[in-house]
Design a protein around this motif. Sequence first.
Motif, PDB file in Angstrom:
ATOM      1  N   ASP A  10      11.562  33.117   6.937  1.00 12.76           N
ATOM      2  CA  ASP A  10      10.726  32.816   8.103  1.00 12.76           C
ATOM      3  C   ASP A  10      10.847  33.923   9.149  1.00 12.76           C
ATOM      4  O   ASP A  10       9.850  34.403   9.686  1.00 12.76           O
ATOM      5  CB  ASP A  10      11.120  31.479   8.736  1.00 12.76           C
ATOM      6  CG  ASP A  10      10.860  30.287   7.818  1.00 12.76           C
ATOM      7  OD1 ASP A  10      10.054  30.433   6.880  1.00 12.76           O
ATOM      8  OD2 ASP A  10      11.473  29.239   8.046  1.00 12.76           O
ATOM      9  N   ASP A  11      12.068  34.341   9.429  1.00  7.77           N
ATOM     10  CA  ASP A  11      12.308  35.410  10.407  1.00  7.77           C
ATOM     11  C   ASP A  11      11.669  36.719   9.959  1.00  7.77           C
ATOM     12  O   ASP A  11      11.062  37.429  10.753  1.00  7.77           O
ATOM     13  CB  ASP A  11      13.805  35.621  10.635  1.00  7.77           C
ATOM     14  CG  ASP A  11      14.466  34.480  11.382  1.00  7.77           C
ATOM     15  OD1 ASP A  11      13.745  33.643  11.974  1.00  7.77           O
ATOM     16  OD2 ASP A  11      15.717  34.412  11.368  1.00  7.77           O
ATOM     17  N   ALA A  67       9.099  37.215   7.858  1.00  3.36           N
ATOM     18  CA  ALA A  67       7.637  37.134   7.926  1.00  3.36           C
ATOM     19  C   ALA A  67       7.154  37.279   9.370  1.00  3.36           C
ATOM     20  O   ALA A  67       6.212  38.017   9.647  1.00  3.36           O
ATOM     21  CB  ALA A  67       7.141  35.822   7.327  1.00  3.36           C
ATOM     22  N   ARG A  68       7.808  36.607  10.284  1.00  4.74           N
ATOM     23  CA  ARG A  68       7.423  36.703  11.703  1.00  4.74           C
ATOM     24  C   ARG A  68       7.607  38.131  12.219  1.00  4.74           C
ATOM     25  O   ARG A  68       6.749  38.677  12.904  1.00  4.74           O
ATOM     26  CB  ARG A  68       8.233  35.706  12.525  1.00  4.74           C
ATOM     27  CG  ARG A  68       7.803  35.622  13.980  1.00  4.74           C
ATOM     28  CD  ARG A  68       8.560  34.554  14.765  1.00  4.74           C
ATOM     29  NE  ARG A  68      10.002  34.681  14.641  1.00  4.74           N
ATOM     30  CZ  ARG A  68      10.801  33.860  13.948  1.00  4.74           C
ATOM     31  NH1 ARG A  68      10.279  32.838  13.291  1.00  4.74           N
ATOM     32  NH2 ARG A  68      12.099  34.052  13.891  1.00  4.74           N
ATOM     33  N   GLN A  69       8.729  38.760  11.855  1.00  2.00           N
ATOM     34  CA  GLN A  69       9.011  40.135  12.269  1.00  2.00           C
ATOM     35  C   GLN A  69       7.929  41.083  11.748  1.00  2.00           C
ATOM     36  O   GLN A  69       7.400  41.913  12.503  1.00  2.00           O
ATOM     37  CB  GLN A  69      10.382  40.549  11.732  1.00  2.00           C
ATOM     38  CG  GLN A  69      10.724  41.998  11.962  1.00  2.00           C
ATOM     39  CD  GLN A  69      11.960  42.425  11.160  1.00  2.00           C
ATOM     40  OE1 GLN A  69      12.248  41.877  10.095  1.00  2.00           O
ATOM     41  NE2 GLN A  69      12.670  43.395  11.684  1.00  2.00           N
ATOM     42  N   PHE A  73       4.865  40.384  10.841  1.00  2.00           N
ATOM     43  CA  PHE A  73       3.584  40.125  11.477  1.00  2.00           C
ATOM     44  C   PHE A  73       3.497  40.813  12.838  1.00  2.00           C
ATOM     45  O   PHE A  73       2.532  41.519  13.135  1.00  2.00           O
ATOM     46  CB  PHE A  73       3.331  38.630  11.645  1.00  2.00           C
ATOM     47  CG  PHE A  73       2.087  38.349  12.438  1.00  2.00           C
ATOM     48  CD1 PHE A  73       0.844  38.476  11.835  1.00  2.00           C
ATOM     49  CD2 PHE A  73       2.154  38.012  13.774  1.00  2.00           C
ATOM     50  CE1 PHE A  73      -0.322  38.251  12.565  1.00  2.00           C
ATOM     51  CE2 PHE A  73       0.995  37.790  14.509  1.00  2.00           C
ATOM     52  CZ  PHE A  73      -0.238  37.905  13.901  1.00  2.00           C
ATOM     53  N   PHE A  74       4.503  40.618  13.669  1.00  2.00           N
ATOM     54  CA  PHE A  74       4.451  41.189  15.017  1.00  2.00           C
ATOM     55  C   PHE A  74       4.556  42.706  15.019  1.00  2.00           C
ATOM     56  O   PHE A  74       4.039  43.365  15.927  1.00  2.00           O
ATOM     57  CB  PHE A  74       5.515  40.550  15.920  1.00  2.00           C
ATOM     58  CG  PHE A  74       5.111  39.186  16.403  1.00  2.00           C
ATOM     59  CD1 PHE A  74       4.119  39.031  17.363  1.00  2.00           C
ATOM     60  CD2 PHE A  74       5.687  38.053  15.879  1.00  2.00           C
ATOM     61  CE1 PHE A  74       3.715  37.782  17.802  1.00  2.00           C
ATOM     62  CE2 PHE A  74       5.305  36.786  16.308  1.00  2.00           C
ATOM     63  CZ  PHE A  74       4.314  36.657  17.276  1.00  2.00           C
ATOM     64  N   LEU A  89      -0.664  34.243  10.593  1.00  2.00           N
ATOM     65  CA  LEU A  89       0.546  33.440  10.611  1.00  2.00           C
ATOM     66  C   LEU A  89       0.293  32.302  11.583  1.00  2.00           C
ATOM     67  O   LEU A  89       0.111  32.527  12.770  1.00  2.00           O
ATOM     68  CB  LEU A  89       1.737  34.291  11.060  1.00  2.00           C
ATOM     69  CG  LEU A  89       3.121  33.697  10.957  1.00  2.00           C
ATOM     70  CD1 LEU A  89       3.448  33.266   9.537  1.00  2.00           C
ATOM     71  CD2 LEU A  89       4.164  34.714  11.438  1.00  2.00           C
ATOM     72  N   GLU A  90       0.210  31.096  11.054  1.00  2.00           N
ATOM     73  CA  GLU A  90      -0.103  29.933  11.878  1.00  2.00           C
ATOM     74  C   GLU A  90       1.014  28.907  11.775  1.00  2.00           C
ATOM     75  O   GLU A  90       1.590  28.710  10.713  1.00  2.00           O
ATOM     76  CB  GLU A  90      -1.404  29.273  11.399  1.00  2.00           C
ATOM     77  CG  GLU A  90      -2.611  30.159  11.507  1.00  2.00           C
ATOM     78  CD  GLU A  90      -3.876  29.471  11.025  1.00  2.00           C
ATOM     79  OE1 GLU A  90      -3.996  28.235  11.211  1.00  2.00           O
ATOM     80  OE2 GLU A  90      -4.726  30.154  10.452  1.00  2.00           O
ATOM     81  N   TYR A  91       1.297  28.270  12.887  1.00  2.00           N
ATOM     82  CA  TYR A  91       2.309  27.219  12.940  1.00  2.00           C
ATOM     83  C   TYR A  91       1.636  25.932  13.409  1.00  2.00           C
ATOM     84  O   TYR A  91       0.767  25.967  14.280  1.00  2.00           O
ATOM     85  CB  TYR A  91       3.425  27.590  13.919  1.00  2.00           C
ATOM     86  CG  TYR A  91       4.169  28.841  13.532  1.00  2.00           C
ATOM     87  CD1 TYR A  91       5.164  28.806  12.563  1.00  2.00           C
ATOM     88  CD2 TYR A  91       3.884  30.057  14.134  1.00  2.00           C
ATOM     89  CE1 TYR A  91       5.851  29.953  12.203  1.00  2.00           C
ATOM     90  CE2 TYR A  91       4.561  31.208  13.777  1.00  2.00           C
ATOM     91  CZ  TYR A  91       5.545  31.145  12.818  1.00  2.00           C
ATOM     92  OH  TYR A  91       6.230  32.292  12.453  1.00  2.00           O
ATOM     93  N   TYR A 101       3.662  25.846   8.332  1.00  2.52           N
ATOM     94  CA  TYR A 101       3.118  27.171   8.620  1.00  2.52           C
ATOM     95  C   TYR A 101       2.117  27.560   7.556  1.00  2.52           C
ATOM     96  O   TYR A 101       2.122  27.027   6.450  1.00  2.52           O
ATOM     97  CB  TYR A 101       4.235  28.218   8.724  1.00  2.52           C
ATOM     98  CG  TYR A 101       4.911  28.559   7.422  1.00  2.52           C
ATOM     99  CD1 TYR A 101       4.521  29.674   6.703  1.00  2.52           C
ATOM    100  CD2 TYR A 101       5.944  27.776   6.907  1.00  2.52           C
ATOM    101  CE1 TYR A 101       5.132  29.998   5.501  1.00  2.52           C
ATOM    102  CE2 TYR A 101       6.564  28.095   5.716  1.00  2.52           C
ATOM    103  CZ  TYR A 101       6.158  29.210   5.021  1.00  2.52           C
ATOM    104  OH  TYR A 101       6.761  29.528   3.833  1.00  2.52           O
ATOM    105  N   LEU A 116       0.318  31.271   5.984  1.00  2.00           N
ATOM    106  CA  LEU A 116       0.528  32.704   5.901  1.00  2.00           C
ATOM    107  C   LEU A 116      -0.635  33.331   5.154  1.00  2.00           C
ATOM    108  O   LEU A 116      -1.074  32.795   4.131  1.00  2.00           O
ATOM    109  CB  LEU A 116       1.832  32.934   5.122  1.00  2.00           C
ATOM    110  CG  LEU A 116       2.327  34.325   4.858  1.00  2.00           C
ATOM    111  CD1 LEU A 116       2.854  34.925   6.167  1.00  2.00           C
ATOM    112  CD2 LEU A 116       3.458  34.280   3.835  1.00  2.00           C
TER     113      LEU A 116
END
Length: 137
Positions: free
Chosen positions: A76-77, A79-81, A83-84, A110-112, A122, A124
């Motif tokens: 999760d971390d 994927a978020r990293q 994306f940003f 990336l949707e929550y 989420y 992706l």
Amino acid sequence: MGAQNGKDLLVKIDLTGGGAFTTIAGLRATRLSFNAETVDVTSLESQGGWRELLGGAGVRSASVSGSGVFVDANTDDRARQLFFQGSVEAYQIIIPSFGIVEGPFQITGLEYAGSYNGEATYELSLASAGALTFTAI
């Protein structure tokens, strides 16, 4: 290829950038799509007025989407990293009893979501960002 378990269609992410792929945890539904644009070369001389396409031309692409629940902080971390940062990184998509698609992808969505009486989820989305390889298994 006979019937396969949907849960065996896996999306793997390189956690460190060193080629160590780990399944993105918690995915419940996954989809892989291949696309190819066409180049129309139809002219007034085309037989019977039928459209003609130029073979091997046009842009090819792949897209991956998945949705699931949070079960693993590491993927999760990561994927978020990614994306940003807008990074293009290596991914593997495992198609059961068929093969492995590997290559560069970018996380484009990336949707929550969460409901009052349900789990947080989420979604992706990935878009290919270069040449992909296919290895039969």
